[in-house]
Write a protein that holds these residues in place. Structure first.
Motif, PDB file in Angstrom:
ATOM      1  N   GLY A  16     -11.621  30.905 -35.926  1.00 56.62           N
ATOM      2  CA  GLY A  16     -10.995  29.729 -36.440  1.00 56.62           C
ATOM      3  C   GLY A  16      -9.701  29.749 -36.363  1.00 56.62           C
ATOM      4  N   GLY A  17      -9.423  31.036 -35.763  1.00 51.31           N
ATOM      5  CA  GLY A  17      -7.482  31.406 -36.197  1.00 51.31           C
ATOM      6  C   GLY A  17      -6.100  30.921 -35.684  1.00 51.31           C
ATOM      7  N   GLU A  19      -5.911  27.900 -36.422  1.00 54.85           N
ATOM      8  CA  GLU A  19      -4.613  25.987 -37.533  1.00 54.85           C
ATOM      9  C   GLU A  19      -4.675  26.941 -38.683  1.00 54.85           C
ATOM     10  OE1 GLU A  19      -5.253  22.706 -36.235  1.00 54.85           O
ATOM     11  OE2 GLU A  19      -7.451  22.342 -36.932  1.00 54.85           O
ATOM     12  N   LYS A  45      -4.994  24.308 -29.314  1.00 53.37           N
ATOM     13  CA  LYS A  45      -4.365  24.675 -30.392  1.00 53.37           C
ATOM     14  C   LYS A  45      -3.688  26.440 -30.497  1.00 53.37           C
ATOM     15  CE  LYS A  45      -6.729  21.844 -33.054  1.00 53.37           C
ATOM     16  NZ  LYS A  45      -8.806  21.404 -33.790  1.00 53.37           N
ATOM     17  N   MET A  68     -13.865  29.570 -27.766  1.00 53.22           N
ATOM     18  CA  MET A  68     -15.768  29.462 -27.870  1.00 53.22           C
ATOM     19  C   MET A  68     -15.769  28.449 -29.138  1.00 53.22           C
ATOM     20  SD  MET A  68     -16.944  32.787 -30.841  1.00 53.22           S
ATOM     21  CE  MET A  68     -15.342  33.948 -29.601  1.00 53.22           C
ATOM     22  N   ASP A  69     -17.198  28.023 -29.435  1.00 62.35           N
ATOM     23  CA  ASP A  69     -18.160  26.892 -29.877  1.00 62.35           C
ATOM     24  C   ASP A  69     -18.815  27.588 -31.237  1.00 62.35           C
ATOM     25  OD1 ASP A  69     -19.034  25.001 -31.432  1.00 62.35           O
ATOM     26  OD2 ASP A  69     -18.622  23.567 -29.665  1.00 62.35           O
ATOM     27  N   VAL A  70     -18.230  27.517 -32.389  1.00 59.69           N
ATOM     28  CA  VAL A  70     -19.629  29.046 -32.522  1.00 59.69           C
ATOM     29  C   VAL A  70     -21.171  28.261 -32.800  1.00 59.69           C
ATOM     30  CG1 VAL A  70     -17.388  30.357 -34.626  1.00 59.69           C
ATOM     31  CG2 VAL A  70     -18.819  27.933 -35.068  1.00 59.69           C
ATOM     32  N   ARG A  71     -20.989  27.144 -32.659  1.00 59.60           N
ATOM     33  CA  ARG A  71     -21.893  26.461 -32.430  1.00 59.60           C
ATOM     34  C   ARG A  71     -23.463  27.109 -31.429  1.00 59.60           C
ATOM     35  NH1 ARG A  71     -20.091  20.137 -32.726  1.00 59.60           N
ATOM     36  NH2 ARG A  71     -18.782  21.101 -31.748  1.00 59.60           N
ATOM     37  N   ALA A  97     -14.126  30.049 -39.271  1.00 57.68           N
ATOM     38  CA  ALA A  97     -14.667  27.758 -38.593  1.00 57.68           C
ATOM     39  C   ALA A  97     -14.980  27.052 -39.881  1.00 57.68           C
ATOM     40  CB  ALA A  97     -15.073  28.592 -37.103  1.00 57.68           C
ATOM     41  N   VAL A 146     -15.829  33.332 -45.008  1.00 60.61           N
ATOM     42  CA  VAL A 146     -15.082  32.076 -45.431  1.00 60.61           C
ATOM     43  C   VAL A 146     -15.579  31.244 -46.136  1.00 60.61           C
ATOM     44  CG1 VAL A 146     -13.425  30.179 -45.951  1.00 60.61           C
ATOM     45  CG2 VAL A 146     -12.885  32.140 -44.290  1.00 60.61           C
ATOM     46  N   SER A 147     -15.788  31.059 -47.559  1.00 61.39           N
ATOM     47  CA  SER A 147     -17.047  29.609 -47.837  1.00 61.39           C
ATOM     48  C   SER A 147     -15.710  28.758 -48.401  1.00 61.39           C
ATOM     49  CB  SER A 147     -18.045  30.260 -48.995  1.00 61.39           C
ATOM     50  OG  SER A 147     -19.065  29.456 -49.576  1.00 61.39           O
ATOM     51  N   LYS A 165     -21.900  25.483 -47.900  1.00 63.00           N
ATOM     52  CA  LYS A 165     -20.802  26.461 -48.326  1.00 63.00           C
ATOM     53  C   LYS A 165     -21.099  27.999 -49.577  1.00 63.00           C
ATOM     54  CE  LYS A 165     -16.979  25.898 -46.123  1.00 63.00           C
ATOM     55  NZ  LYS A 165     -16.627  26.956 -45.319  1.00 63.00           N
ATOM     56  N   PRO A 191     -11.459  29.780 -51.015  1.00 59.56           N
ATOM     57  CA  PRO A 191     -10.114  28.889 -51.772  1.00 59.56           C
ATOM     58  C   PRO A 191     -10.282  27.541 -51.680  1.00 59.56           C
ATOM     59  CG  PRO A 191     -10.126  28.945 -48.410  1.00 59.56           C
ATOM     60  CD  PRO A 191     -12.284  29.417 -49.555  1.00 59.56           C
ATOM     61  N   PRO A 192      -9.522  27.043 -52.650  1.00 58.47           N
ATOM     62  CA  PRO A 192     -10.017  25.228 -53.545  1.00 58.47           C
ATOM     63  C   PRO A 192      -8.974  24.814 -52.524  1.00 58.47           C
ATOM     64  CG  PRO A 192      -7.357  26.712 -54.352  1.00 58.47           C
ATOM     65  CD  PRO A 192      -8.601  27.707 -52.737  1.00 58.47           C
ATOM     66  N   ASN A 193      -8.348  23.384 -52.419  1.00 60.93           N
ATOM     67  CA  ASN A 193      -8.180  22.586 -51.748  1.00 60.93           C
ATOM     68  C   ASN A 193      -6.406  23.400 -51.031  1.00 60.93           C
ATOM     69  OD1 ASN A 193      -9.400  21.139 -51.739  1.00 60.93           O
ATOM     70  ND2 ASN A 193      -8.816  19.307 -52.904  1.00 60.93           N
TER      71      ASN A 193
HETATM   72  N1  LIG Z   1      -8.291  23.973 -46.166  1.00 61.10           N
HETATM   73  C1  LIG Z   1      -8.829  23.414 -47.421  1.00 61.10           C
HETATM   74  O1  LIG Z   1      -9.149  22.899 -48.405  1.00 61.10           O
HETATM   75  C2  LIG Z   1     -10.741  24.864 -47.274  1.00 61.10           C
HETATM   76  C3  LIG Z   1     -10.257  25.049 -49.165  1.00 61.10           C
HETATM   77  C4  LIG Z   1     -11.750  25.633 -48.897  1.00 61.10           C
HETATM   78  C5  LIG Z   1     -12.810  26.168 -47.879  1.00 61.10           C
HETATM   79  N2  LIG Z   1     -11.952  25.544 -47.016  1.00 61.10           N
HETATM   80  C6  LIG Z   1     -12.473  26.471 -45.308  1.00 61.10           C
HETATM   81  O2  LIG Z   1     -11.599  27.158 -45.379  1.00 61.10           O
HETATM   82  C7  LIG Z   1     -11.843  27.874 -43.977  1.00 61.10           C
HETATM   83  C8  LIG Z   1     -10.389  26.794 -43.038  1.00 61.10           C
HETATM   84  O3  LIG Z   1     -10.444  25.315 -43.181  1.00 61.10           O
HETATM   85  P1  LIG Z   1      -9.312  25.150 -42.875  1.00 61.10           P
HETATM   86  O4  LIG Z   1      -8.733  23.874 -43.304  1.00 61.10           O
HETATM   87  O5  LIG Z   1      -7.419  26.099 -42.624  1.00 61.10           O
HETATM   88  O6  LIG Z   1      -9.441  24.140 -41.677  1.00 61.10           O
HETATM   89  P2  LIG Z   1      -9.027  23.710 -40.167  1.00 61.10           P
HETATM   90  O7  LIG Z   1      -7.387  23.451 -40.371  1.00 61.10           O
HETATM   91  O8  LIG Z   1      -9.309  22.619 -39.558  1.00 61.10           O
HETATM   92  O9  LIG Z   1      -9.207  24.955 -38.880  1.00 61.10           O
HETATM   93  C9  LIG Z   1     -10.077  25.058 -39.232  1.00 61.10           C
HETATM   94  C10 LIG Z   1     -10.538  26.319 -37.740  1.00 61.10           C
HETATM   95  O10 LIG Z   1     -11.411  26.916 -37.194  1.00 61.10           O
HETATM   96  C11 LIG Z   1     -11.707  26.097 -35.787  1.00 61.10           C
HETATM   97  N3  LIG Z   1     -13.571  25.615 -35.221  1.00 61.10           N
HETATM   98  C12 LIG Z   1     -13.423  23.896 -36.214  1.00 61.10           C
HETATM   99  N4  LIG Z   1     -15.039  24.209 -35.239  1.00 61.10           N
HETATM  100  C13 LIG Z   1     -14.562  25.175 -35.029  1.00 61.10           C
HETATM  101  C14 LIG Z   1     -16.231  25.582 -33.581  1.00 61.10           C
HETATM  102  N5  LIG Z   1     -17.426  25.057 -33.857  1.00 61.10           N
HETATM  103  N6  LIG Z   1     -16.590  26.300 -32.970  1.00 61.10           N
HETATM  104  C15 LIG Z   1     -15.354  27.321 -33.288  1.00 61.10           C
HETATM  105  N7  LIG Z   1     -13.790  27.117 -33.898  1.00 61.10           N
HETATM  106  C16 LIG Z   1     -14.044  25.947 -34.841  1.00 61.10           C
HETATM  107  C17 LIG Z   1     -10.763  24.902 -35.659  1.00 61.10           C
HETATM  108  O11 LIG Z   1     -10.049  25.074 -34.364  1.00 61.10           O
HETATM  109  P3  LIG Z   1     -11.258  24.454 -33.060  1.00 61.10           P
HETATM  110  O12 LIG Z   1     -10.527  22.969 -33.446  1.00 61.10           O
HETATM  111  O13 LIG Z   1      -9.836  24.681 -31.798  1.00 61.10           O
HETATM  112  O14 LIG Z   1     -11.750  24.166 -32.946  1.00 61.10           O
HETATM  113  C18 LIG Z   1      -9.605  25.783 -36.552  1.00 61.10           C
HETATM  114  O15 LIG Z   1      -9.053  26.789 -35.628  1.00 61.10           O
HETATM  115  C19 LIG Z   1     -12.804  26.751 -43.290  1.00 61.10           C
HETATM  116  O16 LIG Z   1     -14.253  27.115 -43.331  1.00 61.10           O
HETATM  117  C20 LIG Z   1     -12.811  26.094 -44.893  1.00 61.10           C
HETATM  118  O17 LIG Z   1     -14.208  25.151 -44.676  1.00 61.10           O
HETATM  119  C21 LIG Z   1     -10.445  25.084 -46.194  1.00 61.10           C
END
Ligand SMILES: NC(=O)c1ccc[n+]([C@@H]2O[C@H](COP(=O)([O-])OP(=O)(O)OC[C@H]3O[C@@H](n4cnc5c(N)ncnc54)[C@H](OP(=O)(O)O)[C@@H]3O)[C@@H](O)[C@H]2O)c1
Length: 270
Positions: A16-17, A19, A45, A68-71, A97, A146-147, A165, A191-193
């Motif tokens: 999930g690196g 973005e 991406k 890769m798709d982590v599923r 991710a 990451v939770s 989470k 993390p928070p929002n």
């Molecule tokens: N942003 C927030 O407010 C927040 C708060 C608390 C926790 N978090 C957690 O922090 C983590 C990152 O969040 P983010 O906001 O940075 O998310 P994001 O901007 O949507 O980035 C998510 C990353 O995960 C990848 N990804 C998604 N589904 C995937 C899959 N099935 N297999 C492989 N890669 C996958 C995406 O790339 P592709 O789409 O190319 O696969 C992307 O690189 C997540 O676990 C999220 O739940 C976020």
């Protein structure tokens, strides 16, 4: 820069690196002298992220990407085997991710519950299972899952996301005990929002009550989260909560759950 020496010449695999928070951690690691491989589903991406990472690279530093798709447990295994064959076993595995679909219990589709469990929780299980044997053989390594704040607070409108989470924290806590004898450290980031493309997508699904309560909530930048995560990882912390409000909620939940409960009741609409 926090943790500069700690990460110099280390290698990291960031799932999930491409973005958001994962990419900010990747940039932070490259800036601290680490070799980094990023993984996600979208080639486009990843290519864009790799261009950004290459701009921060010093001489001899390596950055690469893998789709890769982590599923898909088998695909994860095959792709991680390829990464290990080409770059060696990573010193750090970072599971970033994730997807978030808020919504009322009566309207959020069952498939969304499944998707969040499969990506947020089982996705981490798949990558950990593929990487850990290599770390065990070397008797060293570090894993960051990451939770979220929603991983220890049952938040209104987040039945599916919270469950996935909470699972990440439970998994990480048990894993930490299991891997300690092998010299492998495990941490969990809550993390928070945070201002990311993922949060933008999540905002489209938030119930009105959630949007109303969030009007005054501070949104962190991904770089702030990455900075806090890398500093705490270098110190070997298990629970990493980058915001003051998040820390307060965590300790209230542990020691004064009744008081915390008052703040978490169904929010009212004006
Ligand atoms: N942003 C927030 O407010 C927040 C708060 C608390 C926790 N978090 C957690 O922090 C983590 C990152 O969040 P983010 O906001 O940075 O998310 P994001 O901007 O949507 O980035 C998510 C990353 O995960 C990848 N990804 C998604 N589904 C995937 C899959 N099935 N297999 C492989 N890669 C996958 C995406 O790339 P592709 O789409 O190319 O696969 C992307 O690189 C997540 O676990 C999220 O739940 C976020």
């Amino acid at each position: 820069m926090a943790g500069s020496n700690y990460y110099h010449n280390k290698s990291a695999l960031i799932i999930g690196g491409s973005e958001g928070i994962g990419l900010a951690i990747a940039v932070g690691l490259v800036a601290r002298g680490a070799d980094v491989v990023i993984a996600s589903r979208s080639k486009d991406k990843l290519a864009e992220a790799l261009t950004a990472l290459k701009r921060c690279c010093g001489e001899g530093q390596r950055v690469a990407s893998v789709v890769m798709d982590v599923r898909d447990a088998m695909q994860v295994q095959q792709q991680i085997d390829r990464v290990v064959a080409e770059y060696g076993a990573p010193d750090l595995l970072i599971n970033c991710a994730g997807v978030a679909y808020p919504g009322y219990i009566e309207s959020l589709e069952g498939d969304r519950y499944r998707e969040m469990m499969e990506i947020n929780y089982l996705g981490a299980v798949h990558t950990v299972k593929a990487v850990v044997p290599h770390m065990m053989r070397r008797r060293s390594g570090q894993i960051l899952n990451v939770s979220s704040i929603a991983g220890f607070l049952g938040l209104f409108g987040y039945t599916g996301y919270c469950a996935s989470k909470f699972a990440v924290i439970g998994f990480s806590e048990a894993l930490c005990r299991e891997l300690a004898p092998y010299g492998i450290k495990v941490s969990v980031l809550c993390p928070p929002n945070t201002r990311t493309p993922g949060l933008q997508r999540e905002n489209q699904y938030k119930p009105a009550e959630v949007l109303a309560t969030e009007e005054k909530v501070k949104v962190l930048e991904p770089e702030e989260v990455a900075q806090a995560a890398l500093a705490a990882l270098a110190r070997g912390r298990f629970m990493i909560i980058p915001s003051f409000d998040g820390k307060l909620a965590y300790y209230l939940g542990r020691y004064l759950p009744g008081v915390l409960g008052l703040f978490l009741r169904r929010p009212t609409l004006k």
